[in-house]
Motif scaffolding. Structure first.
Motif: not given
Length: 400
Positions: A249-276
Motif C-alpha cells: 500500500s502507499s502507507q507501507a511504501f512510505s515506511y519502507f522509503f523512510a527506512f532507506n532515508a535513514i541512510g540519507m540522514l546518517i550519511g552526512p552526520l557520519l562523515y562529519i564525525r569520521l572526517s575528524k
C-alpha cells in the motif's frame, strides 16, 4: 564574507534552517507526491512512463534553470534572484493543484522546476559566500543532513495527506512551502556584493563555460555528479517498486522509503564525525566500495522481497549521501570566485546525471530491482576509477 557576518535577523540556527529548506526543495518537490503517482496515473488514465514525465522533465528543466539562476545571482545578488524563483515555484504549485489533464500537470511541473532551480543553487552559493575551509565543509554536511530528513518525512506526510485529501492537496502543500520560504527570503540579507559587478548578463552566463574549461573543476564535477544516478534512480522508481512490483500500500511504501532515508540522514552526520580522524579521500573511496557491496547484496538477497530489498539498498543509500559533503567541498574548492556559477554547474550536473538514471529505470517495468542493483555497482565502480584517474592525472592542479 566572513563567518561573523551571518544573518543577524535569522540568527545562526535560523540561517542554517533556511539554507536547509532551500536545499530541500528538490526532495520535497518529488518525494512528497511519490505515494500519489500510481493514483495520478489511474486518474488521468495514462501510462506509468507518461506520469513519470512529471519527475523526469522536472529534473531536466530544473538542471537547465540552475545554470541560469546561478550566474544571474553573481550579477544581481542572491536575494533578488531568490525571491523571483521562489515566487514562480509557489505559483506553479497552485497550478499543478488545479490541473485538469496529464499534459497540464507536466507543463506546470516544468514551470515549478524552473522556479525551484533557484533554491539549491543559491543555498550552496551562500554557504561559500559566508564560510571558508573546515567551517564551510561542516556547514555543507549539516545542511545536507537536515535536507535528507525530507525524503524520510515527505512520503510519510504525503501518504498521510492522501488519507484526508486528494493528490491535488499535495501540490497545494508544496505551494504553501514555497510561501514559507518566500517569507524567509524577504528577511534574508544579501551575502554577495554586486556593487563592483559591471559585466553583462551574457558575460555572466559565459562564466559557465570558463569554469568548465578548468580541468580540475570539470573533472571533479563530472565524477561526483554521477553519484546522483544512484540516488535519483532509486527515488524515482521506489513507489512503483514497493507498490506495484511488491504489491504494498502507499502507507507501507512510505515506511519502507523512510527506512532507506535513514541512510540519507546518517550519511552526512557520519562523515562529519569520521572526517575528524580520516582523510576525506579515504572516506570517498570507502563510500564507493560500500555502494558496490550494497548492489551485490541486492543481487544475492533483495530481488524478490521488499524487506530484504530495503535492507540491501541501505548501504548504497548511506554511501551516496555520505559522499556528498566532501564531493561538494572538493568541487567548489577548485575555483575561488563565481560561487553562483559554480553552484549552478554542480546542481545541474547532479540533476542531469540523476535524470539519466530515472529514464533508465522508467523502462525497466519488469525488473526494476535488478536495474537498481546494477546501477549501484556500475556507477560506484566508475566513480572510484574516475576519482583515482583524476587525482593521478591532475595531481599538480587539484586542490584538496
Amino acid at each position: 564574507m566572513s563567518s561573523e557576518k551571518v544573518q543577524p535577523r535569522m540568527g545562526n540556527v535560523g540561517f542554517i534552517i533556511f539554507l536547509a529548506l532551500l536545499s530541500a526543495f528538490v526532495p520535497l518537490s518529488t518525494d512528497l507526491y511519490l505515494p500519489a503517482l500510481p493514483t495520478m496515473t489511474t486518474f488521468f488514465n495514462v501510462s506509468e512512463i507518461t506520469m513519470n514525465l512529471t519527475l523526469i522533465l522536472f529534473f531536466v528543466f530544473y538542471s537547465v534553470a540552475t545554470l541560469i539562476w546561478g550566474p544571474l545571482s553573481d550579477r544581481y545578488g542572491r536575494r533578488s534572484i531568490l525571491l523571483i524563483g521562489l515566487t514562480i515555484y509557489m505559483l506553479a504549485g497552485i497550478l499543478c493543484g488545479v490541473a485538469t489533464s496529464a499534459f497540464e500537470i507536466i507543463l506546470f511541473r516544468v514551470l515549478q522546476a524552473i522556479g525551484g532551480g533557484v533554491a539549491t543553487t543559491i543555498a550552496t552559493a551562500v554557504i561559500k559566500d559566508v564560510y571558508t575551509g573546515r567551517k564551510q565543509e561542516t556547514t555543507l554536511a549539516i545542511v545536507q543532513s537536515m535536507v535528507v530528513i525530507s525524503p524520510a518525512l515527505a512520503p510519510v506526510l504525503g501518504s498521510l495527506l492522501l488519507t484526508f485529501i486528494s493528490w491535488r492537496g499535495i501540490f497545494f502543500t508544496q505551494a504553501l512551502l514555497g510561501l514559507i520560504v518566500v517569507l524567509g527570503a524577504v528577511i534574508f540579507q544579501e551575502t554577495h556584493d554586486t556593487s563592483k559587478e559591471s559585466i553583462s548578463v551574457l558575460h555572466s552566463l559565459g562564466r559557465l563555460g570558463a569554469l568548465m574549461k578548468n580541468p580540475p573543476f570539470s573533472a571533479m564535477l563530472i565524477n561526483f555528479s554521477a553519484v546522483s544516478i544512484i540516488s535519483l534512480s532509486f527515488i524515482s522508481s521506489s513507489s512503483y517498486i514497493f507498490q506495484v512490483h511488491f504489491g504494498l500500500s502507499s502507507q507501507a511504501f512510505s515506511y519502507f522509503f523512510a527506512f532507506n532515508a535513514i541512510g540519507m540522514l546518517i550519511g552526512p552526520l557520519l562523515y562529519i564525525r569520521l572526517s575528524k580522524y580520516i582523510d576525506r579521500m579515504v572516506i570517498l573511496y570507502a563510500c564507493f566500495f560500500l555502494g558496490i557491496i550494497g548492489g551485490i547484496l541486492i543481487l544475492g538477497f533483495g530481488l524478490n522481497n521488499p524487506y530484504l530489498f530495503a535492507i540491501t539498498e541501505l548501504p548504497a543509500t548511506l554511501a551516496s549521501s555520505a559522499s556528498r559533503p566532501p564531493a561538494t567541498y572538493l568541487i567548489l574548492k577548485q575555483q575561488e570566485n563565481d560561487n553562483g556559477s559554480a553552484s549552478s554547474l554542480y546542481s545541474a550536473g547532479g540533476t542531469i546525471m540523476g535524470s539519466i538514471g530515472m529514464v533508465v529505470v522508467s523502462f525497466a517495468n519488469h525488473w526494476p530491482v535488478l536495474i537498481i542493483a546494477i546501477i549501484d555497482i556500475v556507477i560506484n565502480v566508475l566513480c572510484a576509477i574516475g576519482l583515482y584517474v583524476t587525482l593521478r592525472g591532475l595531481r599538480n592542479q587539484i586542490k584538496v
